[in-house]
Design an enzyme around this catalytic site. Structure first.
Site, short mmCIF file in Angstrom:
data_model
loop_
_atom_site.label_atom_id
_atom_site.label_comp_id
_atom_site.label_asym_id
_atom_site.label_seq_id
_atom_site.Cartn_x
_atom_site.Cartn_y
_atom_site.Cartn_z
N ARG A 29 0.83 -1.21 0.00
CA ARG A 29 0.00 0.00 0.00
C ARG A 29 0.86 1.25 0.00
NH1 ARG A 29 -2.61 -4.34 1.62
NH2 ARG A 29 -4.88 -4.44 1.77
N ARG A 124 -5.78 -17.87 -9.65
CA ARG A 124 -6.50 -17.27 -8.52
C ARG A 124 -7.69 -16.44 -9.01
NH1 ARG A 124 -2.34 -15.21 -4.22
NH2 ARG A 124 -4.25 -15.17 -2.99
N GLN A 175 -8.31 -7.34 -0.15
CA GLN A 175 -7.86 -7.06 -1.52
C GLN A 175 -9.03 -6.56 -2.35
OE1 GLN A 175 -5.78 -10.56 -2.90
NE2 GLN A 175 -4.12 -10.27 -1.45
N ASP A 321 -4.01 -15.83 6.84
CA ASP A 321 -2.69 -16.24 6.33
C ASP A 321 -1.90 -17.07 7.35
OD1 ASP A 321 -3.22 -14.91 4.00
OD2 ASP A 321 -2.08 -13.11 4.53
C1 S3P Z 1 -4.05 -9.16 1.83
C2 S3P Z 1 -5.31 -9.66 2.09
C3 S3P Z 1 -5.59 -11.08 2.28
C4 S3P Z 1 -4.35 -11.87 2.59
C5 S3P Z 1 -3.21 -11.51 1.65
C6 S3P Z 1 -2.88 -10.04 1.78
C7 S3P Z 1 -3.88 -7.72 1.61
O1 S3P Z 1 -6.16 -11.61 1.09
O2 S3P Z 1 -4.62 -13.26 2.52
O3 S3P Z 1 -2.07 -12.28 1.95
O4 S3P Z 1 -2.74 -7.23 1.67
O5 S3P Z 1 -4.89 -7.04 1.40
P1 S3P Z 1 -7.72 -11.50 0.78
O6 S3P Z 1 -8.08 -10.09 0.60
O7 S3P Z 1 -7.91 -12.27 -0.50
O8 S3P Z 1 -8.41 -12.15 1.93
#
Ligand code: S3P
Length: 435
Positions: A29, A124, A175, A321
């Site tokens: 970010r 994915r 995400q 995670d």
């Molecule tokens: C993340 C969000 C999570 C996480 C990933 C990093 C992020 O994924 O599993 O390792 O930095 O926003 P999801 O948004 O798919 O849950």
């Protein structure tokens, strides 16, 4: 080389202090908001791992000057509308965060772009961002028409902007949330995202620090369009997802006493700490502080007699995670641990319900996979095995920790995949372990 650094044998004792590398989510970010801000952004504590380097490469190829010296990054941001068309395909590597977050930004540009990554990224699910982005008027498509990368994102026509929407996300995914919020910066009216359960809130915290008008209430977050983002100095704390391996090592290994320093304990990330408490782990917090808007602490763990627990519901996004290494911890706990409501495990770097079950079973643990998690009956002595990592960094590190307490010599087929999020993982482990 790195492969030889992985020992795979039991540790007699674990002692010392571990300084955890920067948070991966926050590092991504920082690159993105720094690129879209006016003026200079300085990130210290940046995670110099392959995933975050993918984000840097993408923004460099869109005309942003980014200088990286290990964990120190300086970005010469060009403002919300300062990106230029990339020359080739944007390479997101193995990084789901880069793919999904950058798509929200690309949707608001007046140039077209294509992004692609490695074999895992190409499996994915991207439909989860394509749906809201299309609703906002973006021209985003999966080039193989399978809902995965490679993705093509059409540039907006001159004078066009995205439509602000109120998005009810079917998944608790930071995400997805961040993708929609980033696209919302290029919209004609406010954009909101409501999640079934609150996911990590680093985008909200950091965008607000950069000057965006973004407000959160419970599971809903709303961003105003066209923010003026200004370059910032950001100190990135250590990643609790990386700390998790040493937390578990310190709890399951006999003769262990570890101080894990500089860990981000943002409540939207720190579910593992609650689980450790519920399983009876010896964990204490030291030196609690706030760093660049994020809660941070040093965490002290010692060898513990753990017992099973149930992990379900709202806590899942706060530890998603960490579930592979939590499963390892559960295999060393007395009694049954049930993990449910975690079907998201199937769409991570590997299908972690399958791959964690496979690895733990190979080591002699009693694990039953379920549709949305797994059941682990702990307390058996684990033995060494040849573990398939599926190039999944979190699998490699989780089984490296299991090998500290398993009889014999464990091997990993691709130990080097830890580079994605923790390049010095084995060196750090070897510094604190006496084999
Ligand atoms: C993340 C969000 C999570 C996480 C990933 C990093 C992020 O994924 O599993 O390792 O930095 O926003 P999801 O948004 O798919 O849950």
């Amino acid at each position: 080389m790195r492969n030889t650094l992985f020992k795979g044998t039991p540790a007699k004792r674990l002692r010392g202090e571990v300084r955890i590398p920067g948070d991966k989510s926050i590092s991504h970010r920082g690159i993105m908001l720094g690129s879209l801000a006016e003026g200079t952004t300085e990130l210290s504590g940046f995670l110099d791992g392959a995933d975050c380097r993918s984000s840097i490469a993408c923004f460099r190829s869109m005309g942003i000057e980014i200088n990286q010296e290990k964990d120190h990054v300086v970005i010469k941001g060009k403002g919300l509308h300062g990106l230029t068309a990339p020359e080739g395909i944007l390479d997101v590597g193995n990084s789901g965060t880069t793919t999904r977050l950058i798509s929200g930004i690309l949707a608001g540009q007046n140039f077209s772009s294509t992004l692609n990554g490695d074999a895992s990224i190409q499996k994915r699910p991207m439909g989860r961002i394509m749906v809201p982005l299309k609703e906002m008027g973006a021209g985003i498509s999966s080039l193989k028409d399978n809902g995965c990368a490679p993705l093509k994102i059409e540039g907006l026509r001159p004078g066009d902007v995205l439509r602000g929407i109120s998005y009810e996300s079917p998944v608790a995914s930071a995400q997805v949330k961040s993708c929609v919020l980033f696209a919302g910066m290029y919209a004609d009216r406010p954009t909101s995202v409501t999640e079934p359960t609150l996911s990590r809130n680093h985008t909200e915290l950091m965008a607000s620090a950069f000057g965006a008008d973004i407000k959160s209430c419970d599971n809903k977050c709303i961003i105003q369009p066209e923010p003026r983002l200004l370059g910032q100095k950001v100190v990135i704390p250590g990643d609790i997802s990386s700390a998790a391996y040493f937390l578990v090592a310190g709890l399951i290994c006999p003769n262990a006493d570890l101080l894990i320093q500089n860990v981000n304990i943002n409540p939207t990330r720190a579910g593992i700490l609650k689980v450790i408490e519920a399983m009876g782990g010896n964990l204490s917090y030291e030196n609690r502080r706030t760093v660049s808007g994020e809660e941070v602490a040093d965490l002290h763990v010692t060898s513990s007699s753990l017992h099973g627990t149930t992990i379900e519901g709202d806590i899942i996004p706060a530890l998603i995670d960490e579930l592979p290494v939590i499963a390892v911890m559960a295999a060393f706990a007395e009694g049954e641990t049930i993990i449910k409501d975690a079907a998201e495990l199937k769409v991570k770097e590997s299908d972690r319900i399958v791959t964690v079950t496979e690895g733990l079973t190979a080591m002699g643990a009693d694990v039953t996979p379920t549709d949305d998690g797994m059941i682990i009956r702990g307390g058996r002595m684990l033995h060494s095995a040849s573990i398939k990592t599926y190039m999944d960094h979190r699998l490699a590190m989780s089984f490296a920790i299991a090998s500290l307490v398993a009889d014999g010599q464990t091997t990993l087929d691709h130990p080097e995949c830890v580079d994605i999020s923790y390049p010095n993982f084995y060196q750090t482990l070897n510094q604190i372990a006496e084999y």
